[in-house]
Design a protein around this motif. Structure first.
Motif, PDB file in Angstrom:
ATOM      1  N   THR A  48      -0.100 -11.084  -0.801  1.00  0.00           N
ATOM      2  CA  THR A  48      -0.586 -11.740   0.401  1.00  0.00           C
ATOM      3  C   THR A  48      -1.771 -10.936   0.926  1.00  0.00           C
ATOM      4  O   THR A  48      -1.843  -9.729   0.741  1.00  0.00           O
ATOM      5  CB  THR A  48       0.504 -11.824   1.483  1.00  0.00           C
ATOM      6  N   MET A  49      -2.686 -11.609   1.564  1.00  0.00           N
ATOM      7  CA  MET A  49      -3.925 -10.952   1.994  1.00  0.00           C
ATOM      8  C   MET A  49      -3.969 -10.651   3.493  1.00  0.00           C
ATOM      9  O   MET A  49      -5.009 -10.308   4.010  1.00  0.00           O
ATOM     10  CB  MET A  49      -5.130 -11.814   1.603  1.00  0.00           C
ATOM     11  N   GLU A  50      -2.824 -10.775   4.200  1.00  0.00           N
ATOM     12  CA  GLU A  50      -2.861 -10.453   5.618  1.00  0.00           C
ATOM     13  C   GLU A  50      -3.154  -8.971   5.792  1.00  0.00           C
ATOM     14  O   GLU A  50      -2.696  -8.147   5.007  1.00  0.00           O
ATOM     15  CB  GLU A  50      -1.557 -10.842   6.327  1.00  0.00           C
ATOM     16  N   TYR A  51      -3.944  -8.662   6.794  1.00  0.00           N
ATOM     17  CA  TYR A  51      -4.318  -7.275   7.050  1.00  0.00           C
ATOM     18  C   TYR A  51      -3.273  -6.654   7.958  1.00  0.00           C
ATOM     19  O   TYR A  51      -2.963  -7.190   9.016  1.00  0.00           O
ATOM     20  CB  TYR A  51      -5.691  -7.208   7.727  1.00  0.00           C
ATOM     21  N   CYS A  68      -7.377   2.113  -4.579  1.00  0.00           N
ATOM     22  CA  CYS A  68      -6.714   2.312  -3.300  1.00  0.00           C
ATOM     23  C   CYS A  68      -7.496   1.604  -2.203  1.00  0.00           C
ATOM     24  O   CYS A  68      -8.725   1.685  -2.176  1.00  0.00           O
ATOM     25  CB  CYS A  68      -6.628   3.809  -3.020  1.00  0.00           C
ATOM     26  N   TRP A  69      -6.789   0.892  -1.309  1.00  0.00           N
ATOM     27  CA  TRP A  69      -7.452   0.235  -0.192  1.00  0.00           C
ATOM     28  C   TRP A  69      -6.481   0.123   0.965  1.00  0.00           C
ATOM     29  O   TRP A  69      -5.283   0.213   0.793  1.00  0.00           O
ATOM     30  CB  TRP A  69      -8.021  -1.131  -0.592  1.00  0.00           C
ATOM     31  N   LYS A  70      -7.020  -0.034   2.165  1.00  0.00           N
ATOM     32  CA  LYS A  70      -6.164  -0.138   3.347  1.00  0.00           C
ATOM     33  C   LYS A  70      -5.951  -1.601   3.722  1.00  0.00           C
ATOM     34  O   LYS A  70      -6.723  -2.469   3.327  1.00  0.00           O
ATOM     35  CB  LYS A  70      -6.725   0.658   4.519  1.00  0.00           C
ATOM     36  N   GLY A  71      -4.927  -1.810   4.492  1.00  0.00           N
ATOM     37  CA  GLY A  71      -4.628  -3.146   4.997  1.00  0.00           C
ATOM     38  C   GLY A  71      -3.523  -3.760   4.267  1.00  0.00           C
ATOM     39  O   GLY A  71      -2.938  -4.710   4.395  1.00  0.00           O
TER      40      GLY A  71
END
Length: 71
Positions: A48-51, A68-71
């Motif tokens: 899912t792409m919700e932050y 690596c990425w945040k959210g």
């Protein structure tokens, strides 16, 4: 800044520094640095792409963080 707003801000962290780490070491490091949610995923996983502020995502291949990425 009140306690609620502190929790809504993601930790200040160098996300590129996680790339190349063993998955377990990266997860431990993220928790120590204040990430409230640590998510390890295989590369190309459908997610899912919700932050979510405070969440760090680790793409793990062969036991090593490759992205690596945040959210």
């Amino acid at each position: 800044m009140n306690e609620t707003s502190k929790r809504s801000e993601p930790p200040q962290d160098d996300l590129d520094a996680y790339v190349g780490l063993a998955a377990r070491a990266a997860e431990e490091r993220a928790r120590e640095r204040g990430w409230s949610t640590v998510r390890s995923l295989p590369p190309g996983a459908i997610i899912t792409m919700e932050y979510l502020s405070g969440r760090i995502n680790l793409a793990v291949e062969d036991g090593e963080v490759v992205r690596c990425w945040k959210g």
